[in-house]
Design a protein around this motif. Structure first.
Motif, PDB file in Angstrom:
ATOM      1  N   SER A 292       0.825  -1.211   0.000  1.00 54.64           N
ATOM      2  CA  SER A 292       0.000   0.000   0.000  1.00 54.64           C
ATOM      3  C   SER A 292       0.854   1.255   0.000  1.00 54.64           C
ATOM      4  CB  SER A 292      -0.947  -0.009   1.201  1.00 54.64           C
ATOM      5  OG  SER A 292      -1.862  -1.083   1.122  1.00 54.64           O
ATOM      6  N   VAL A 293       1.897   1.276   0.822  1.00 53.90           N
ATOM      7  CA  VAL A 293       2.776   2.446   0.854  1.00 53.90           C
ATOM      8  C   VAL A 293       3.430   2.654  -0.508  1.00 53.90           C
ATOM      9  CG1 VAL A 293       4.912   3.389   1.838  1.00 53.90           C
ATOM     10  CG2 VAL A 293       3.176   2.389   3.342  1.00 53.90           C
ATOM     11  N   ARG A 294       3.927   1.589  -1.112  1.00 52.14           N
ATOM     12  CA  ARG A 294       4.580   1.726  -2.422  1.00 52.14           C
ATOM     13  C   ARG A 294       3.583   2.165  -3.500  1.00 52.14           C
ATOM     14  NH1 ARG A 294       7.402  -3.121  -0.766  1.00 52.14           N
ATOM     15  NH2 ARG A 294       5.989  -4.355  -2.075  1.00 52.14           N
ATOM     16  N   ASP A 295       2.331   1.720  -3.401  1.00 50.12           N
ATOM     17  CA  ASP A 295       1.321   2.130  -4.369  1.00 50.12           C
ATOM     18  C   ASP A 295       0.929   3.595  -4.200  1.00 50.12           C
ATOM     19  OD1 ASP A 295       1.248  -0.409  -5.432  1.00 50.12           O
ATOM     20  OD2 ASP A 295      -0.605  -1.000  -4.403  1.00 50.12           O
ATOM     21  N   GLU A 296       0.906   4.067  -2.972  1.00 51.11           N
ATOM     22  CA  GLU A 296       0.404   5.407  -2.689  1.00 51.11           C
ATOM     23  C   GLU A 296       1.479   6.492  -2.735  1.00 51.11           C
ATOM     24  OE1 GLU A 296      -2.711   6.250  -2.249  1.00 51.11           O
ATOM     25  OE2 GLU A 296      -3.621   4.247  -2.133  1.00 51.11           O
ATOM     26  N   ILE A 297       2.725   6.113  -2.454  1.00 49.53           N
ATOM     27  CA  ILE A 297       3.789   7.109  -2.273  1.00 49.53           C
ATOM     28  C   ILE A 297       4.987   6.676  -3.098  1.00 49.53           C
ATOM     29  CG2 ILE A 297       5.194   8.349  -0.579  1.00 49.53           C
ATOM     30  CD1 ILE A 297       3.118   7.200   1.554  1.00 49.53           C
ATOM     31  N   PRO A 298       5.440   7.478  -4.054  1.00 48.95           N
ATOM     32  CA  PRO A 298       6.516   7.039  -4.951  1.00 48.95           C
ATOM     33  C   PRO A 298       7.856   6.895  -4.237  1.00 48.95           C
ATOM     34  CG  PRO A 298       5.945   9.330  -5.370  1.00 48.95           C
ATOM     35  CD  PRO A 298       4.922   8.809  -4.419  1.00 48.95           C
ATOM     36  N   ALA A 299       8.673   5.966  -4.736  1.00 48.01           N
ATOM     37  CA  ALA A 299      10.035   5.793  -4.218  1.00 48.01           C
ATOM     38  C   ALA A 299      10.798   7.107  -4.345  1.00 48.01           C
ATOM     39  CB  ALA A 299      10.744   4.681  -4.981  1.00 48.01           C
ATOM     40  N   GLY A 300      11.690   7.335  -3.387  1.00 51.50           N
ATOM     41  CA  GLY A 300      12.415   8.594  -3.315  1.00 51.50           C
ATOM     42  C   GLY A 300      11.765   9.593  -2.387  1.00 51.50           C
ATOM     43  N   SER A 301      10.537   9.297  -1.950  1.00 52.81           N
ATOM     44  CA  SER A 301       9.813  10.189  -1.050  1.00 52.81           C
ATOM     45  C   SER A 301      10.369  10.114   0.373  1.00 52.81           C
ATOM     46  CB  SER A 301       8.329   9.829  -1.027  1.00 52.81           C
ATOM     47  OG  SER A 301       7.742   9.990  -2.299  1.00 52.81           O
ATOM     48  N   ARG A 302       9.982  11.087   1.165  1.00 54.70           N
ATOM     49  CA  ARG A 302      10.382  11.142   2.571  1.00 54.70           C
ATOM     50  C   ARG A 302       9.221  10.647   3.417  1.00 54.70           C
ATOM     51  NH1 ARG A 302      11.051  15.801   6.504  1.00 54.70           N
ATOM     52  NH2 ARG A 302      12.716  15.138   7.921  1.00 54.70           N
ATOM     53  N   LEU A 303       9.472   9.608   4.223  1.00 56.60           N
ATOM     54  CA  LEU A 303       8.445   8.952   5.017  1.00 56.60           C
ATOM     55  C   LEU A 303       8.697   9.137   6.506  1.00 56.60           C
ATOM     56  CD1 LEU A 303       8.224   5.485   3.189  1.00 56.60           C
ATOM     57  CD2 LEU A 303       6.738   7.477   2.845  1.00 56.60           C
ATOM     58  N   LEU A 304       7.616   9.149   7.273  1.00 53.01           N
ATOM     59  CA  LEU A 304       7.669   9.121   8.734  1.00 53.01           C
ATOM     60  C   LEU A 304       7.001   7.848   9.205  1.00 53.01           C
ATOM     61  CD1 LEU A 304       8.187  10.386  11.544  1.00 53.01           C
ATOM     62  CD2 LEU A 304       6.001  11.607  11.278  1.00 53.01           C
ATOM     63  N   ASP A 305       7.710   7.081  10.016  1.00 58.35           N
ATOM     64  CA  ASP A 305       7.221   5.823  10.581  1.00 58.35           C
ATOM     65  C   ASP A 305       6.824   6.086  12.029  1.00 58.35           C
ATOM     66  OD1 ASP A 305       7.028   3.295  11.840  1.00 58.35           O
ATOM     67  OD2 ASP A 305       8.559   2.420  10.554  1.00 58.35           O
ATOM     68  N   LEU A 306       5.542   5.946  12.346  1.00 59.41           N
ATOM     69  CA  LEU A 306       5.047   6.158  13.706  1.00 59.41           C
ATOM     70  C   LEU A 306       4.989   4.820  14.433  1.00 59.41           C
ATOM     71  CD1 LEU A 306       2.070   8.628  13.044  1.00 59.41           C
ATOM     72  CD2 LEU A 306       4.486   9.142  13.463  1.00 59.41           C
ATOM     73  N   GLY A 307       5.827   4.671  15.451  1.00 61.56           N
ATOM     74  CA  GLY A 307       5.882   3.406  16.180  1.00 61.56           C
ATOM     75  C   GLY A 307       6.654   2.370  15.404  1.00 61.56           C
ATOM     76  N   CYS A 308       7.928   2.644  15.159  1.00 56.62           N
ATOM     77  CA  CYS A 308       8.726   1.855  14.206  1.00 56.62           C
ATOM     78  C   CYS A 308       9.110   0.477  14.719  1.00 56.62           C
ATOM     79  CB  CYS A 308       9.984   2.626  13.816  1.00 56.62           C
ATOM     80  SG  CYS A 308      11.142   2.936  15.176  1.00 56.62           S
ATOM     81  N   GLY A 309       8.952   0.207  16.013  1.00 56.19           N
ATOM     82  CA  GLY A 309       9.367  -1.094  16.534  1.00 56.19           C
ATOM     83  C   GLY A 309      10.845  -1.329  16.288  1.00 56.19           C
TER      84      GLY A 309
ATOM     85  N   HIS B 184      13.805   8.826  19.198  1.00 61.42           N
ATOM     86  CA  HIS B 184      12.974   8.466  20.349  1.00 61.42           C
ATOM     87  C   HIS B 184      11.850   9.487  20.474  1.00 61.42           C
ATOM     88  CE1 HIS B 184      12.530   8.038  24.982  1.00 61.42           C
ATOM     89  NE2 HIS B 184      11.652   7.296  24.343  1.00 61.42           N
ATOM     90  N   VAL B 185      10.790   9.266  19.711  1.00 64.40           N
ATOM     91  CA  VAL B 185       9.624  10.150  19.700  1.00 64.40           C
ATOM     92  C   VAL B 185       8.374   9.276  19.644  1.00 64.40           C
ATOM     93  CG1 VAL B 185       8.347  11.889  18.383  1.00 64.40           C
ATOM     94  CG2 VAL B 185      10.835  12.054  18.560  1.00 64.40           C
ATOM     95  N   GLY B 186       7.509   9.430  20.648  1.00 63.04           N
ATOM     96  CA  GLY B 186       6.262   8.672  20.665  1.00 63.04           C
ATOM     97  C   GLY B 186       5.202   9.326  19.801  1.00 63.04           C
ATOM     98  N   VAL B 187       4.091   8.609  19.587  1.00 67.40           N
ATOM     99  CA  VAL B 187       3.026   9.157  18.748  1.00 67.40           C
ATOM    100  C   VAL B 187       2.354  10.361  19.402  1.00 67.40           C
ATOM    101  CG1 VAL B 187       2.576   6.965  17.595  1.00 67.40           C
ATOM    102  CG2 VAL B 187       1.310   7.527  19.681  1.00 67.40           C
ATOM    103  N   HIS B 188       2.602  10.578  20.686  1.00 68.76           N
ATOM    104  CA  HIS B 188       2.055  11.739  21.391  1.00 68.76           C
ATOM    105  C   HIS B 188       3.056  12.891  21.437  1.00 68.76           C
ATOM    106  CE1 HIS B 188       4.425   9.379  24.154  1.00 68.76           C
ATOM    107  NE2 HIS B 188       4.467  10.377  25.014  1.00 68.76           N
ATOM    108  N   GLN B 189       4.175  12.765  20.738  1.00 64.10           N
ATOM    109  CA  GLN B 189       5.240  13.768  20.783  1.00 64.10           C
ATOM    110  C   GLN B 189       5.597  14.295  19.392  1.00 64.10           C
ATOM    111  OE1 GLN B 189       8.068  11.075  22.671  1.00 64.10           O
ATOM    112  NE2 GLN B 189       7.935  12.266  24.579  1.00 64.10           N
TER     113      GLN B 189
END
Length: 276
Positions: A49-66, A111-116
């Motif tokens: 889904s991410v690859r379909d919606e957002i082209p490669a080379g884009s800047r992404l933010l991962d919330l709760g990256c594990g 180190h940033v939580g989804v509330h920060q």
């Protein structure tokens, strides 16, 4: 696992409970608890889904990256990723994974939580979150506001969220005679869920309930069920004993999981939104 309901706000102490729970499992979170075959199947749907919606080379933010599995995957496909998590041990694992994969220049683990999210600078093309970190957000409306600030116009959100209606879970726990546990997802507000002798504070959503927090800033592109016909990840031993039959159920997920009514159920749902 013990559960109970509480008002729909989270104190600092409850946020720290959740942090300690995920810190405690970080060393082995790539094993059966955090990345078994059923989890990986859902993970592949988010990747696609991410690859379909957002082209490669884009800047992404991962919330709760594990432990950084998703961030490293996207970095290896040409994305630049800022990967944040409320658990410092998970952030350490993400640093190490990116370095081992040779993509440390493409992955910034913070180190940033989804509330920060107010601590981050904007300019992202897309934001994704996998396997329910947003279920632990103390104020989903604030997350929506911050996501709108962080995204460029037209930017996309791709979120995997723990759903409220999971038929497999209800049936499994009723069969076990654990009636209270069978209905835990129906709880309104914040719920305490045990993990590794710690407590995670979480909240369950229907897709439209979840979207209501984002409607001011985002249009709804669509959503689908994840693990509706397929067993949920904690039943991985059942899957292993009945793999052929479960794979057929998985194909039903793929074919029918986006249909009306069915898409409102499942262990998780995948929702895609676009900034207005």
């Amino acid at each position: 696992m013990e559960t109970g309901s509480h008002p729909a706000t989270l104190s600092e102490a409850q946020l720290l409970d959740t942090q300690r729970a995920f810190d405690s499992v970080a060393p082995d979170y790539d094993g059966p608890r955090g990345n078994n075959e059923l989890i990986q199947r859902m993970r592949l749907t988010l990747w696609s889904s991410v690859r379909d919606e957002i082209p490669a080379g884009s800047r992404l933010l991962d919330l709760g990256c594990g432990t950084g599995i998703d961030a490293v995957q996207f970095a290896s496909h040409g994305y630049q990723v800022v990967a944040g998590d409320w658990s410092p041990r998970m952030v350490e694992r993400t640093h190490a994974r990116a370095a081992a994969a040779g993509v440390e220049a493409q992955v910034a683990a913070v180190h940033v939580g989804v509330h920060q999210l107010d601590r981050l600078e904007g300019g992202f093309d897309g934001i994704y979150s996998n396997f329910g970190p947003l279920n632990c957000a103390p104020d989903l409306g604030d997350v929506a506001t911050q996501c709108a600030r962080l995204l460029r116009p037209g930017g996309k959100l791709v979120f995997s969220v723990i759903g409220r209606i999971c038929p497999w879970e209800v049936g499994y726990y009723l069969f076990k005679g654990r009636i209270k546990r069978a209905g835990i997802r129906a709880t309104r507000g914040v719920t305490a869920v045990g993990m590794n002798h710690h407590t995670i504070w979480t909240q369950y959503y229907l897709p439209r309930e979840f979207y209501r927090a984002f409607v001011r800033h985002f249009t709804l592109n669509g959503y689908r069920a994840l693990s509706l016909f397929m067993p949920p990840p904690y039943l991985v031993e059942f899957y292993r004993r009945h793999q052929r039959a479960c794979e057929r159920l998985g194909r039903l997920d793929d074919r029918f999981g986006a249909l009306p009514w069915l898409r409102d159920m499942g262990d998780h749902f995948l929702i895609v939104m676009q900034r207005r």
